[in-house]
Design a protein around this motif. Structure first.
Motif, PDB file in Angstrom:
ATOM      1  N   GLU A   1       3.662  84.273 -62.479  1.00 52.98           N
ATOM      2  CA  GLU A   1       2.851  82.905 -61.910  1.00 52.98           C
ATOM      3  C   GLU A   1       1.513  83.351 -60.956  1.00 52.98           C
TER       4      GLU A   1
ATOM      5  N   ARG B   1      14.096  85.115 -62.326  1.00 53.73           N
ATOM      6  CA  ARG B   1      13.517  84.268 -61.484  1.00 53.73           C
ATOM      7  C   ARG B   1      12.248  85.036 -60.577  1.00 53.73           C
TER       8      ARG B   1
ATOM      9  N   GLN C   1       6.069  77.212 -56.016  1.00 50.79           N
ATOM     10  CA  GLN C   1       6.804  78.469 -56.117  1.00 50.79           C
ATOM     11  C   GLN C   1       8.046  78.315 -54.970  1.00 50.79           C
TER      12      GLN C   1
ATOM     13  N   TYR D   1      10.597  76.544 -56.430  1.00 51.58           N
ATOM     14  CA  TYR D   1      11.614  77.657 -57.211  1.00 51.58           C
ATOM     15  C   TYR D   1      12.223  78.471 -56.737  1.00 51.58           C
ATOM     16  N   LEU D   2      11.816  79.107 -55.588  1.00 48.95           N
ATOM     17  CA  LEU D   2      12.959  80.065 -55.013  1.00 48.95           C
ATOM     18  C   LEU D   2      13.865  79.388 -54.282  1.00 48.95           C
TER      19      LEU D   2
ATOM     20  N   LYS E   1       9.584  85.551 -63.063  1.00 50.23           N
ATOM     21  CA  LYS E   1       8.583  84.428 -63.215  1.00 50.23           C
ATOM     22  C   LYS E   1       7.703  84.265 -62.213  1.00 50.23           C
ATOM     23  N   LEU E   2       8.187  84.181 -61.112  1.00 51.78           N
ATOM     24  CA  LEU E   2       7.315  84.029 -59.999  1.00 51.78           C
ATOM     25  C   LEU E   2       6.049  85.199 -59.775  1.00 51.78           C
ATOM     26  N   ARG E   3       6.433  86.342 -60.289  1.00 51.14           N
ATOM     27  CA  ARG E   3       5.181  87.536 -60.465  1.00 51.14           C
ATOM     28  C   ARG E   3       4.413  87.015 -61.374  1.00 51.14           C
TER      29      ARG E   3
END
Length: 451
Positions: free
Chosen positions: A296, A289, A324, A327-328, A292-294
């Motif tokens: 984005e 996860r 985001q 998402y987190l 994925k954030l990185r």
């Protein structure tokens, strides 16, 4: 240590011949032929969500050569893999998880650039494996009431033995029979590739049914040995029919997400928590996860570059930041405390965990439903300091604004005439353990159990 001594509960595992893996070679082990047909969301009368592809799935297509099938089975049935990865949720079913951590062949097959090219092409979008623990999840139907008995019936050479079918078995209809191996559901991850490792000649069942937008079920024939199917399982509701007429049915599955930036990732680990090693699952889930954030954030920075402030799109950036944060938020909520989870599963059972939606539908028909659910949410005696109460209020506000809710069942607008309760919120998030706890605290579980 004598591995074959009778006191060793794993002794039956070692009755399998010690095997040496082959080294994966795509020119030897693959036999890929593109699928003759791809099923679109439009074909299914479904609206396409932000999943980057209109393709809902494919018909079966050749993927592994006969040698590839045997090499894969050989890798699965290694003593170390069986010992470290086998579990049995119920008699006649064997599950192997994390084999990739003990088999180089399985790891190299699923992660090889050629295999990745194939699954991405079949799905119509570049894919990447969700996380290591979801590589090569294997479901095995075999004769036997225990792991040892089932393992003793497994051989590297695929079984061609057929079972005599009764008239009732020949008339098997998975749409009417409640013994489907996996009932109607959405997958935990956006995309899956399912590969068949057993002979299917003489098999009744084994196919997948997809629910169309008009409520009808469309059948997708099960793959033959060495064949695969791709399915956007996180977005389409489907059912896996139980196979009858064969002594074994071995399918292996790997899950993926889209590599396309700014694409909603619908992953949940609800279905996996009860049988996964949470000490291994949660760190992998977190790393996946955060990567994925990185990605984005990196994509946004690369896109904007050194542009002057006149090109700054405030609304776009705020939307990205909000996505985001959500998402987190979902990443964190999915990591239910292992101790709490075990406590709830012990009290209510795994069967109830996987049957929460049917239970909830039944509970809503009880005369006491509205009064007990409303009182529990108003009094907040259950987990009074929990963040779930803030989640509930946010969802209620989203409903008031007629906005869509993201859930394990996809994206939808709340349309029921009644209030939105904590039970709805917990199921929306895929927190089945917490839902059962809330249901018990409300008094509804006791009434449901005694009805």
């Amino acid at each position: 240590m004598d591995l074959l001594r009778e006191s060793d509960p794993l002794s039956a595992y070692y009755l399998l011949d010690s095997v040496t893996e082959e080294q994966f070679n795509p020119t030897v082990h693959l036999n890929y032929v593109p699928p003759e047909k791809k099923i679109t969301m439009q074909d299914l009368l479904l609206n396409q969500s932000a999943t980057a592809t209109p393709i809902a799935g494919t018909v079966p297509f050749p993927l592994l050569s006969p040698r590839g099938v045997r090499a894969y089975r050989k890798a699965l049935f290694q003593q170390n893999v069986i010992e470290k990865c086998a579990s049995s949720p119920f008699p006649g079913t064997l599950v192997l998880r994390d084999a990739v951590k003990h088999s180089r062949f399985i790891r190299d097959f699923w992660t090889h650039p050629e295999t990745m090219r194939i699954v991405s092409d079949a799905s119509g979008v570049p894919l990447e494996v969700v996380m290591p623990t979801e590589i090569g999840h294997t479901n095995i139907q075999a004769e036997g009431a225990t792991i040892a008995e089932m393992v003793s019936n497994l051989k590297v050479e695929p079984s061609v033995e057929k079972l005599e079918l009764s008239p009732e078995e020949r008339a098997y209809d998975p749409l009417k029979d409640e013994t489907s191996i996996i009932p109607w559901h959405y997958d935990s991850y956006p995309y899956v590739c399912v590969v068949m490792l057993s002979e299917t000649d003489g098999m009744i069942g084994g196919e997948t049914y997809i629910k169309k937008g008009n409520g009808e079920a469309q059948k997708v024939e099960g793959p033959q040995i060495g064949h695969a199917v791709m399915l956007q399982g996180g977005e389409v509701q489907h059912l896996a029919a139980r196979a009858k007429g064969v002594k074994e049915r071995i399918s292996t599955i790997t899950s993926y997400r889209s590599k396309v930036p700014n694409v909603y990732d619908s992953s949940y680990i609800t279905n996996i928590r009860p049988y996964a090693d949470l000490g291994s699952l949660y760190p992998e889930w977190t790393r996946y996860r955060l990567r994925k954030l990185r990605d984005e954030i990196t994509h946004y920075l690369d896109k904007t570059g050194d542009e002057s402030s006149s090109f700054f799109q405030r609304e776009e950036l705020q939307s990205i930041i909000t996505q985001q944060i959500e998402y987190l938020h979902r990443t964190s909520r999915q990591m239910v405390s292992p101790e709490y989870q075990q406590q709830i599963l012990k009290k209510y059972g795994k069967a109830a965990y996987y049957d929460v939606f049917r239970i909830w539908e039944t509970v809503q028909s009880l005369p006491e439903f509205e009064s007990l659910a409303s009182a529990t949410d108003q009094e907040r005696g259950w987990m009074p300091e929990s963040v779930y109460w803030m989640d509930l209020q946010k969802s209620i506000e989203t409903i008031r604004m007629k906005g869509p809710l993201e859930s394990t069942l996809g994206t939808h607008v709340w349309s029921k005439p009644r209030k939105f309760y904590m039970g709805d919120e917990l199921l929306r998030q895929g927190l089945n353990e917490v839902f059962l706890d809330w249901l018990g605290s409300s008094g509804l579980w006791d009434i449901y159990s005694k009805r």
